[in-house]
Motif scaffolding. Structure first.
Motif, short mmCIF file in Angstrom:
data_model
loop_
_atom_site.label_atom_id
_atom_site.label_comp_id
_atom_site.label_asym_id
_atom_site.label_seq_id
_atom_site.Cartn_x
_atom_site.Cartn_y
_atom_site.Cartn_z
N GLU A 63 0.80 -1.22 0.00
CA GLU A 63 0.00 0.00 0.00
C GLU A 63 0.84 1.28 0.00
O GLU A 63 0.67 2.11 -0.89
CB GLU A 63 -0.98 -0.01 1.17
CG GLU A 63 -2.04 -1.09 1.00
CD GLU A 63 -3.01 -1.16 2.17
OE1 GLU A 63 -3.11 -0.17 2.93
OE2 GLU A 63 -3.67 -2.19 2.32
N PRO A 64 1.73 1.50 0.98
CA PRO A 64 2.46 2.78 1.00
C PRO A 64 3.85 2.73 0.37
O PRO A 64 4.65 3.62 0.57
CB PRO A 64 2.56 3.07 2.50
CG PRO A 64 2.72 1.71 3.10
CD PRO A 64 1.90 0.78 2.23
N LYS A 65 4.17 1.67 -0.41
CA LYS A 65 5.54 1.51 -0.90
C LYS A 65 5.99 2.67 -1.78
O LYS A 65 7.14 3.05 -1.77
CB LYS A 65 5.75 0.17 -1.57
CG LYS A 65 5.07 -0.01 -2.90
CD LYS A 65 5.39 -1.39 -3.44
CE LYS A 65 4.75 -1.59 -4.79
NZ LYS A 65 5.04 -2.90 -5.32
N ASP A 66 5.07 3.29 -2.51
CA ASP A 66 5.44 4.42 -3.34
C ASP A 66 5.55 5.71 -2.52
O ASP A 66 5.87 6.77 -3.05
CB ASP A 66 4.46 4.60 -4.50
CG ASP A 66 3.03 4.81 -4.05
OD1 ASP A 66 2.70 4.45 -2.90
OD2 ASP A 66 2.24 5.35 -4.85
N LYS A 67 5.30 5.63 -1.23
CA LYS A 67 5.40 6.79 -0.33
C LYS A 67 6.64 6.71 0.55
O LYS A 67 6.77 7.46 1.51
CB LYS A 67 4.17 6.86 0.57
CG LYS A 67 2.85 6.83 -0.16
CD LYS A 67 2.41 8.22 -0.52
CE LYS A 67 0.97 8.21 -0.93
NZ LYS A 67 0.71 8.58 -2.28
N GLY A 68 7.55 5.77 0.27
CA GLY A 68 8.79 5.67 1.03
C GLY A 68 8.68 4.88 2.32
O GLY A 68 9.55 4.98 3.18
N VAL A 69 7.64 4.10 2.46
CA VAL A 69 7.43 3.31 3.67
C VAL A 69 7.70 1.84 3.37
O VAL A 69 7.12 1.27 2.45
CB VAL A 69 6.00 3.48 4.22
CG1 VAL A 69 5.78 2.62 5.46
CG2 VAL A 69 5.72 4.94 4.52
N GLY A 70 8.59 1.22 4.14
CA GLY A 70 8.87 -0.20 3.98
C GLY A 70 8.21 -1.00 5.08
O GLY A 70 8.12 -0.55 6.21
N VAL A 71 7.74 -2.18 4.72
CA VAL A 71 7.13 -3.08 5.71
C VAL A 71 7.80 -4.44 5.56
O VAL A 71 7.90 -4.97 4.46
CB VAL A 71 5.60 -3.21 5.49
CG1 VAL A 71 5.01 -4.21 6.49
CG2 VAL A 71 4.92 -1.86 5.62
N THR A 72 8.25 -4.98 6.67
CA THR A 72 8.90 -6.29 6.69
C THR A 72 8.18 -7.18 7.69
O THR A 72 7.81 -6.73 8.78
CB THR A 72 10.39 -6.16 7.09
OG1 THR A 72 11.06 -5.36 6.12
CG2 THR A 72 11.07 -7.51 7.19
N VAL A 73 7.98 -8.43 7.32
CA VAL A 73 7.38 -9.43 8.21
C VAL A 73 8.48 -10.40 8.63
O VAL A 73 9.09 -11.06 7.80
CB VAL A 73 6.23 -10.18 7.51
CG1 VAL A 73 5.67 -11.27 8.42
CG2 VAL A 73 5.13 -9.21 7.09
N LEU A 74 8.74 -10.44 9.92
CA LEU A 74 9.73 -11.35 10.50
C LEU A 74 9.02 -12.65 10.88
O LEU A 74 7.99 -12.62 11.56
CB LEU A 74 10.35 -10.71 11.75
CG LEU A 74 11.26 -11.58 12.59
CD1 LEU A 74 12.52 -11.95 11.82
CD2 LEU A 74 11.60 -10.86 13.90
N MET A 75 9.59 -13.78 10.42
CA MET A 75 9.00 -15.08 10.72
C MET A 75 10.07 -16.00 11.35
O MET A 75 10.59 -16.89 10.70
CB MET A 75 8.42 -15.70 9.45
CG MET A 75 7.25 -14.90 8.91
SD MET A 75 6.56 -15.54 7.38
CE MET A 75 6.04 -17.17 7.85
N PRO A 76 10.37 -15.75 12.62
CA PRO A 76 11.36 -16.62 13.28
C PRO A 76 10.75 -17.96 13.64
O PRO A 76 9.53 -18.12 13.71
CB PRO A 76 11.71 -15.83 14.54
CG PRO A 76 10.46 -15.08 14.85
CD PRO A 76 9.84 -14.74 13.51
N GLY A 77 11.62 -18.91 13.88
CA GLY A 77 11.21 -20.20 14.43
C GLY A 77 11.32 -20.13 15.94
O GLY A 77 11.43 -19.04 16.52
N PRO A 78 11.32 -21.28 16.60
CA PRO A 78 11.45 -21.30 18.06
C PRO A 78 12.73 -20.57 18.48
O PRO A 78 13.81 -20.84 17.95
CB PRO A 78 11.54 -22.79 18.40
CG PRO A 78 10.90 -23.48 17.24
CD PRO A 78 11.20 -22.63 16.04
N THR A 79 12.59 -19.64 19.39
CA THR A 79 13.70 -18.79 19.81
C THR A 79 13.89 -18.93 21.32
O THR A 79 12.92 -19.06 22.06
CB THR A 79 13.40 -17.33 19.41
OG1 THR A 79 13.16 -17.29 18.00
CG2 THR A 79 14.57 -16.41 19.73
#
Length: 156
Positions: A63-79
């Motif tokens: 949605e906001p990628k052309d507005k300079g906003v980055g979104v990252t989804v972190l998917m760790p395993g058992p920590t």
């Protein structure tokens, strides 16, 4: 758990997106889990809430990628954190496992993914394999494969 992982994420994200869009730069990190790669017997609410975070973050990324906003989804395993103790999962295979990921390594991977503007990051080779395999399987097979890890008493 639903309030924290779903409602809380949505309520906190809205002002963050508006602020970062107004500035024309910024990043948002959602902490999902490899649990979002498969149905999660014995932790159905947890898995569903992590699936919500995954798809919410991945949808929001476009949605906001052309507005300079980055979104990252972190998917760790058992920590290796206090999570399994607080969740009363010490008697499970996953809770009793000695092969959990180092929290510092997970944080480093998350930061590197944010810096690289990656949409999603699964941390660790083992978790990447598990995620790829479970996402390729039919849901019923993935649930059956995962079932023994969080099953109460499975650590015995």
């Amino acid at each position: 758990m639903i309030d924290l992982n779903v409602r809380g994420a949505v309520q906190l994200t809205k002002p963050a997106v508006h602020d970062t869009m107004a500035r024309g730069s910024g990043t948002i990190l959602f902490t999902s889990s490899i649990a979002a790669s498969m149905p999660d017997p014995f932790e159905a609410v947890y898995g569903a809430s992590k699936m919500f975070l995954r798809w919410f973050g991945e949808a929001l990324r476009s949605e906001p990628k052309d507005k300079g906003v980055g979104v990252t989804v972190l998917m760790p395993g058992p920590t290796e954190t206090d999570f399994f103790h607080r969740a009363k999962m010490i008697d499970t295979k996953i809770g009793a496992s000695n092969s959990k990921d180092d929290p510092a390594a997970v944080a480093e991977a998350a930061f590197a993914a944010l810096q690289a503007d990656s949409g999603r990051v699964v941390t660790g080779l083992k978790n990447k394999v598990i995620s790829a395999v479970t996402e390729a399987l039919p849901d019923r097979a993935a649930a059956a494969l995962h079932r023994g890890m969080p099953k109460p008493g499975s650590a015995d």
